[in-house]
Design an enzyme around this catalytic site. Structure first.
Site, PDB file in Angstrom:
ATOM      1  N   ASP A 138      -1.547  -3.594  -6.368  1.00  0.00           N
ATOM      2  CA  ASP A 138      -0.851  -3.110  -5.174  1.00  0.00           C
ATOM      3  C   ASP A 138       0.021  -4.267  -4.695  1.00  0.00           C
ATOM      4  O   ASP A 138      -0.469  -5.233  -4.104  1.00  0.00           O
ATOM      5  CB  ASP A 138      -1.901  -2.715  -4.121  1.00  0.00           C
ATOM      6  CG  ASP A 138      -1.261  -2.208  -2.826  1.00  0.00           C
ATOM      7  OD1 ASP A 138      -0.067  -2.476  -2.608  1.00  0.00           O
ATOM      8  OD2 ASP A 138      -1.976  -1.564  -2.036  1.00  0.00           O
ATOM      9  N   THR A 170       4.760  -0.100  -1.811  1.00  0.00           N
ATOM     10  CA  THR A 170       5.538   0.598  -0.795  1.00  0.00           C
ATOM     11  C   THR A 170       6.962   0.081  -0.933  1.00  0.00           C
ATOM     12  O   THR A 170       7.208  -0.951  -1.568  1.00  0.00           O
ATOM     13  CB  THR A 170       4.996   0.328   0.630  1.00  0.00           C
ATOM     14  OG1 THR A 170       4.848  -1.076   0.812  1.00  0.00           O
ATOM     15  CG2 THR A 170       3.667   1.017   0.848  1.00  0.00           C
TER      16      THR A 170
END
Ligand code: DSN
Length: 415
Positions: A198, A224
């Site tokens: 991540d 993201t």
């Protein structure tokens, strides 16, 4: 700005303008925030929000997809190029659904997974016991070494050998150091585990090559798009071709319905920007600024977790300053410096009233601030947390902050 909204809906307009003022007159140090370009704003606020497009380019469930397919293909190709990935899914609405989709694609409910503890810098989707990830899977959580503040790779190895996880998750929301991707991969290979990274916080730095990338080693990488990558709110999943089908199926129809094509267009625009040479300079400066700010804070007696940073992010333990993170956040808000209270490793206090603060340089670097400004910011933070009830003093600092900010305009804000 926002002339049409002004005429039609004054209540919303007022808050939007007040927020634009806050964003431009203050110093934004929340390390997960940034300022997107006018082009990203235009794509994100466009007529593409009108369209439904369940499915993937060339295989949709609704008609009228010729332009949507072109846009989504651009986002996919640019994401692959930016990170050197074999496959990209650009549809995840945000980081938490993206991580959930990865688990759904590659794990069975109840499988054992390893992730970083929340109070050591992990995310809620990395196995927090009260969160969906912690309930659906058997997460065992590693931490940082209490002495050094670095992830203890020997502990990771021991835990992996003991628990034999199906997947090891590496990545963070509040960890100031680079991650040893190769070592994670070695450990995962020793126990036959899948690897999931991540990189939400550092994706911009990874894309620009100023931090090492997990993409060559890891099975799946999620980020993201709105942090250091400087795109719209959203996420993407990158993976090896071998996992592509499972990942796509898990995102749609496994977890999500219609993709947000306005956000996907904005992702494409942001990836186009990140592929330009200027973005490399930006990312390098983000890192330099964070290093400089950390060094200046240390000179003023701040105790930093791991004693510094390799990234855009700094975590300070305020215990020696006798001020809890929450009160520091409130006092700093008063002078126009925005950051967030944060737990520090093994924090004796609660996440809602923790011992530390988390800060970072992506947003201020977008405004063009450099080393001299980092010195001033460290000075303002120090003066504020040293005397947080002295409101006269705080007013003086606020004026100084505003004066500096007028010299560094925010993209997309014209007041
Ligand atoms: N809320 C994000 C952050 O601030 O790091 C993580 O989801």
């Amino acid at each position: 700005m926002y002339e049409t909204i002004k005429k039609q809906d004054e209540a919303v307009y007022k808050s939007m303008i007040a927020e634009a003022k806050r964003q431009s007159e203050g110093i934004e140090l929340i390390p997960s925030e940034n300022y997107v370009s006018q082009a990203v704003l235009e794509a994100n606020g466009s007529i593409l929000t009108n369209k439904y497009s369940e499915g993937y380019p060339g295989k949709r469930y609704y008609g009228g997809q010729e332009n949507i397919d072109a846009i989504e293909n651009l986002a996919i190709e640019r994401a692959k190029k930016l990170f050197g990935a074999e496959h990209a899914n650009v549809q995840p609405y945000s980081g938490s659904p993206a991580n959930t989709a990865i688990y759904f694609a590659l794990l069975e409910f109840g499988d054992t997974v390893m992730g970083l503890k929340l109070d050591h810098g992990g995310h809620i989707t990395h196995g927090l016991p009260i969160a969906y990830s912690g309930k659906a899977y058997n997460f065992v959580q590693y931490g940082v070494n209490p002495e050094t503040g670095y992830i203890d790779m020997e502990e990771v190895r021991k835990m992996a050998q003991e628990h034999k996880p199906k997947m090891i998750v590496a990545g963070f929301t509040a960890y100031p150091r680079d991650i040893e991707w190769k070592k994670f991969k070695e450990i995962a290979d020793e126990v036959g585990a899948l690897t999931m990274a991540d990189i939400s916080h550092t994706a911009g730095l990874v894309a620009a090559g100023v931090l090492e990338s997990p993409v060559p080693y890891f099975d799946v990488v999620m980020t993201t798009t709105h942090k250091t990558l400087r795109g719209p709110r959203g996420a993407i999943i990158l993976c090896k071709e071998a996992h592509a089908k499972a990942i796509d199926k898990a995102v749609f129809p496994g977890l999500q319905g219609g993709p947000h094509e306005h956000a996907i267009a904005a992702k494409a625009v942001a990836f186009g920007e990140a592929l330009k040479p200027e973005f490399k300079e930006y990312a390098a400066q983000v890192k330099k600024n964070a290093y400089h700010l950390a060094e200046e804070m240390k000179k003023k007696g701040f105790k930093l977790v791991s004693d510094g940073t390799d990234t855009h992010l700094i975590l300070a333990d305020l215990t020696n300053k006798n001020l809890p993170g929450k009160e520091a956040q409130v006092a700093l808000d008063e002078v126009g410096i925005t950051l967030n209270k944060n737990t520090v490793p093994n924090d004796p206090r609660s996440p809602f009233d923790p011992s530390g603060i988390r800060l970072g340089t992506p947003a201020i670097t977008t405004r063009g601030m450099k080393e001299p400004e980092m010195e001033r910011i460290a000075d303002w933070i120090d003066r504020t947390v040293t005397d947080p009830q002295n409101h006269e003093n705080l007013k003086v600092i606020k004026k100084e902050v505003e004066t500096l900010c007028t010299k560094f305009p925010v993209p997309g804000i014209k007041l």
